[in-house]
Design an enzyme around this catalytic site. Structure first.
Site, PDB file in Angstrom:
ATOM      1  N   ARG A 164       4.548   1.400   6.370  1.00  0.00           N
ATOM      2  CA  ARG A 164       4.631   2.398   5.307  1.00  0.00           C
ATOM      3  C   ARG A 164       3.293   2.502   4.508  1.00  0.00           C
ATOM      4  O   ARG A 164       3.115   2.686   3.462  1.00  0.00           O
ATOM      5  CB  ARG A 164       5.622   2.103   4.331  1.00  0.00           C
ATOM      6  CG  ARG A 164       7.183   1.995   4.685  1.00  0.00           C
ATOM      7  CD  ARG A 164       7.415   3.234   4.954  1.00  0.00           C
ATOM      8  NE  ARG A 164       9.075   3.172   5.856  1.00  0.00           N
ATOM      9  CZ  ARG A 164       9.287   2.805   6.985  1.00  0.00           C
ATOM     10  NH1 ARG A 164       8.336   2.748   7.988  1.00  0.00           N
ATOM     11  NH2 ARG A 164      10.329   2.845   7.469  1.00  0.00           N
ATOM     12  N   SER A 237      14.491   5.159   0.180  1.00  0.00           N
ATOM     13  CA  SER A 237      14.268   3.698  -0.248  1.00  0.00           C
ATOM     14  C   SER A 237      13.152   3.779  -1.403  1.00  0.00           C
ATOM     15  O   SER A 237      12.088   4.204  -1.021  1.00  0.00           O
ATOM     16  CB  SER A 237      13.527   2.816   0.798  1.00  0.00           C
ATOM     17  OG  SER A 237      14.447   2.774   2.005  1.00  0.00           O
ATOM     18  N   GLU A 332       7.849   2.202  -2.719  1.00  0.00           N
ATOM     19  CA  GLU A 332       7.525   3.008  -1.424  1.00  0.00           C
ATOM     20  C   GLU A 332       7.103   4.147  -1.812  1.00  0.00           C
ATOM     21  O   GLU A 332       6.296   4.949  -1.461  1.00  0.00           O
ATOM     22  CB  GLU A 332       8.640   2.941  -0.492  1.00  0.00           C
ATOM     23  CG  GLU A 332       8.267   3.740   0.812  1.00  0.00           C
ATOM     24  CD  GLU A 332       9.506   3.613   1.802  1.00  0.00           C
ATOM     25  OE1 GLU A 332       9.925   2.659   2.154  1.00  0.00           O
ATOM     26  OE2 GLU A 332       9.480   4.842   2.022  1.00  0.00           O
TER      27      GLU A 332
HETATM   28  C1  LIG Z   1      17.109  10.506   1.741  1.00  0.00           C
HETATM   29  C2  LIG Z   1      15.597  10.091   1.941  1.00  0.00           C
HETATM   30  C3  LIG Z   1      15.603   9.492   3.053  1.00  0.00           C
HETATM   31  C4  LIG Z   1      14.462   9.006   3.648  1.00  0.00           C
HETATM   32  N1  LIG Z   1      14.335   8.104   4.696  1.00  0.00           N
HETATM   33  C5  LIG Z   1      13.076   7.691   5.067  1.00  0.00           C
HETATM   34  C6  LIG Z   1      13.041   7.087   6.632  1.00  0.00           C
HETATM   35  O1  LIG Z   1      13.900   6.634   7.024  1.00  0.00           O
HETATM   36  N2  LIG Z   1      11.720   6.512   6.650  1.00  0.00           N
HETATM   37  C7  LIG Z   1      10.641   6.921   6.056  1.00  0.00           C
HETATM   38  O2  LIG Z   1       9.522   6.555   6.412  1.00  0.00           O
HETATM   39  N3  LIG Z   1      10.606   7.594   4.843  1.00  0.00           N
HETATM   40  C8  LIG Z   1      12.030   8.179   4.451  1.00  0.00           C
HETATM   41  N4  LIG Z   1      12.076   8.624   3.294  1.00  0.00           N
HETATM   42  C9  LIG Z   1      10.904   9.247   2.552  1.00  0.00           C
HETATM   43  C10 LIG Z   1      10.204  10.564   2.754  1.00  0.00           C
HETATM   44  O3  LIG Z   1      10.937  11.297   3.480  1.00  0.00           O
HETATM   45  C11 LIG Z   1       8.934  10.359   3.763  1.00  0.00           C
HETATM   46  O4  LIG Z   1       7.938   9.667   2.847  1.00  0.00           O
HETATM   47  C12 LIG Z   1       8.204  11.674   3.841  1.00  0.00           C
HETATM   48  O5  LIG Z   1       7.063  11.705   4.725  1.00  0.00           O
HETATM   49  C13 LIG Z   1       7.750  12.669   2.723  1.00  0.00           C
HETATM   50  O6  LIG Z   1       7.391  13.896   2.720  1.00  0.00           O
HETATM   51  P1  LIG Z   1       7.144  14.790   1.804  1.00  0.00           P
HETATM   52  O7  LIG Z   1       6.654  16.065   2.279  1.00  0.00           O
HETATM   53  O8  LIG Z   1       8.108  14.857   1.021  1.00  0.00           O
HETATM   54  O9  LIG Z   1       5.888  14.289   0.886  1.00  0.00           O
HETATM   55  P2  LIG Z   1       5.758  14.162  -0.754  1.00  0.00           P
HETATM   56  O10 LIG Z   1       6.992  13.495  -1.298  1.00  0.00           O
HETATM   57  O11 LIG Z   1       5.668  15.650  -1.037  1.00  0.00           O
HETATM   58  O12 LIG Z   1       4.423  13.439  -0.664  1.00  0.00           O
HETATM   59  C14 LIG Z   1       4.329  11.945  -0.337  1.00  0.00           C
HETATM   60  C15 LIG Z   1       2.907  11.576  -0.578  1.00  0.00           C
HETATM   61  O13 LIG Z   1       2.323  12.305   0.406  1.00  0.00           O
HETATM   62  C16 LIG Z   1       1.302  13.005   0.069  1.00  0.00           C
HETATM   63  N5  LIG Z   1       1.117  14.366   0.811  1.00  0.00           N
HETATM   64  C17 LIG Z   1       2.116  15.100   1.003  1.00  0.00           C
HETATM   65  N6  LIG Z   1       1.693  16.092   1.623  1.00  0.00           N
HETATM   66  C18 LIG Z   1       0.316  15.888   1.901  1.00  0.00           C
HETATM   67  C19 LIG Z   1      -0.626  16.493   2.853  1.00  0.00           C
HETATM   68  N7  LIG Z   1      -0.478  17.430   3.421  1.00  0.00           N
HETATM   69  N8  LIG Z   1      -1.988  15.770   2.826  1.00  0.00           N
HETATM   70  C20 LIG Z   1      -2.143  14.740   2.008  1.00  0.00           C
HETATM   71  N9  LIG Z   1      -1.194  14.114   1.349  1.00  0.00           N
HETATM   72  C21 LIG Z   1       0.006  14.473   1.489  1.00  0.00           C
HETATM   73  C22 LIG Z   1       1.637  13.297  -1.449  1.00  0.00           C
HETATM   74  O14 LIG Z   1       0.449  13.326  -2.436  1.00  0.00           O
HETATM   75  C23 LIG Z   1       2.023  11.933  -1.846  1.00  0.00           C
HETATM   76  O15 LIG Z   1       1.335  10.836  -2.045  1.00  0.00           O
HETATM   77  C24 LIG Z   1      13.121   9.249   2.786  1.00  0.00           C
HETATM   78  C25 LIG Z   1      13.396  10.099   1.674  1.00  0.00           C
HETATM   79  C26 LIG Z   1      14.703  10.798   1.156  1.00  0.00           C
HETATM   80  C27 LIG Z   1      14.905  11.381   0.008  1.00  0.00           C
END
Ligand SMILES: Cc1cc2nc3c(=O)[nH]c(=O)nc-3n(C[C@H](O)[C@H](O)[C@H](O)COP(=O)(O)OP(=O)(O)OC[C@H]3O[C@@H](n4cnc5c(N)ncnc54)[C@H](O)[C@@H]3O)c2cc1C
Length: 336
Positions: A164, A237, A332
């Site tokens: 992560r 998580s 995380e």
């Molecule tokens: C129900 C649930 C289940 C999940 N299961 C998992 C899992 O199994 N495995 C796992 O690894 N994660 C999991 N996650 C966490 C999440 O889905 C991941 O971390 C995902 O990649 C976040 O994507 P996002 O677009 O929503 O990012 P955001 O929440 O919008 O941003 C997360 C971080 O990334 C940065 N960011 C976003 N987009 C960009 C970009 N284009 N350029 C630079 N920085 C950027 C943001 O500034 C922030 O720091 C889960 C979340 C939920 C709600």
């Protein structure tokens, strides 16, 4: 380039907490990012990039600029032999992108189906699930360098991927990911040994699974196991599973013989959910901020919790695990 002021972020974070961005800008291609750079007033503001908001907790309003990458792009490039390169724009929803690759008959991303969020955020924390991590399939990440005003390509080995973790959480935390490329294959090499995948396939009487069957099985398991943010606010998580030294793991094994431990990432990984549950937090709530009743690792918003209240609860959980086990939990989720 679309500029908005006082944008409400409640629908843009899966915790569903109230927060406002002073300014927000939606960028649809790298050219618009360059235009943004020419706007001195916007560039002087503190900047936060927001994808699907599924890994952030807003504890306050954002006083500056929120950049919403809406770069939609899907490309396929032929590779050598069975290898195929696919490229996704940062704003592509992750699960839709995974299913698009499966529809092309390409294997590689099936175990990562149904992870919420966008393609652009996937490398930030090296998303992983069911025995596969993004780094296993990633070829390169393209980012926008705000200082030099140009795009840069980072090959897999330069991304410093860890559990992560990546360079985009540390030295290159300010970069905007614009596109991500993956090396996939026409010839599936399926990872079925993690969790309940084999059992789920057997229950569906699938004996020779295709990648799409694996994605369907993983999605079904995830739907059963994980709380849906559309029903109850959460960000998956909340804490990373801590990795401790072999010596500390041996001490903890001795003190708590039922504690599960796994050799991983140059140490011993402890399941954070188990530690939290052992401290009696599972299902507890403080007002509308709570610890999920079936998943101690998932903090939830039962309705009207503020991000600040969820963060206070997270700190209480972290302190209690530290006092009981001498192990420090790190979020995380990105806490803003
Ligand atoms: C129900 C649930 C289940 C999940 N299961 C998992 C899992 O199994 N495995 C796992 O690894 N994660 C999991 N996650 C966490 C999440 O889905 C991941 O971390 C995902 O990649 C976040 O994507 P996002 O677009 O929503 O990012 P955001 O929440 O919008 O941003 C997360 C971080 O990334 C940065 N960011 C976003 N987009 C960009 C970009 N284009 N350029 C630079 N920085 C950027 C943001 O500034 C922030 O720091 C889960 C979340 C939920 C709600």
């Amino acid at each position: 380039m679309q500029i908005e002021t006082r944008l409400n972020l409640k629908l843009l974070n899966t915790f569903g907490v109230d927060a406002t961005a002073a300014t927000a800008v939606r960028v649809r291609h790298a050219g618009e990012v360059r235009d943004l750079l020419r706007n001195r007033q916007l560039c002087a503001q503190p900047r936060l990039i927001l994808g699907g908001g599924s890994n952030v907790l807003f504890t306050r309003d954002w006083p500056g600029l929120v950049v919403l990458p809406d770069i939609r792009e899907r490309e396929v490039e032929a590779g050598a032999g069975d290898a195929v390169t696919v490229i996704g724009g940062a704003g592509e929803p992750w699960d839709g992108f995974v299913h698009w690759t499966l529809g092309l008959g390409l294997a590689g991303l099936e175990n990562l189906a149904l992870i919420p969020g966008t393609v652009g955020a996937a490398p930030i924390q090296n998303i992983g699930a069911y025995g596969v991590e993004l780094r296993d399939r990633l070829l390169w990440v393209e980012t926008f360098d705000w200082i030099r005003g140009r795009l840069q390509t980072h090959y897999n080995a330069d991304c410093q991927f860890g559990y992560r973790d990546s360079v985009f959480k540390r030295e290159l935390a300010d970069r905007l990911v614009t596109r991500v490329a993956f090396r996939l294959s026409r010839k599936p090499e399926l990872e079925l040994d993690y969790g309940e995948i084999r059992q789920e396939l057997a229950d569906r009487s699938i004996h020779a699974p295709a990648p799409r069957d694996v994605a369907d099985a993983v999605s079904a398991i995830r739907r059963r196991k994980l709380p849906d943010p559309a029903v109850i606010g959460n960000a998956g998580s909340f804490f990373r599973n801590p990795v401790v030294s072999e010596a500390q793991a041996a001490y903890l094994r001795n003190q708590h013989p039922t504690m599960p431990q796994f050799v991983a990432y140059g140490g011993v990984k402890l399941p954070a959910g188990w530690l939290i549950e052992a401290c009696g937090w599972k299902g507890r709530r403080e007002g509308d901020a709570g610890v999920h009743a079936s998943h101690a690792l998932v903090l939830v918003n039962h309705g009207d919790a503020t991000g600040g209240q969820i963060w206070v609860l997270a700190q209480q959980v972290r302190d209690s695990v530290s006092q009981t086990f001498g192990v420090t939990l790190e979020p995380e989720v990105r806490v803003v």
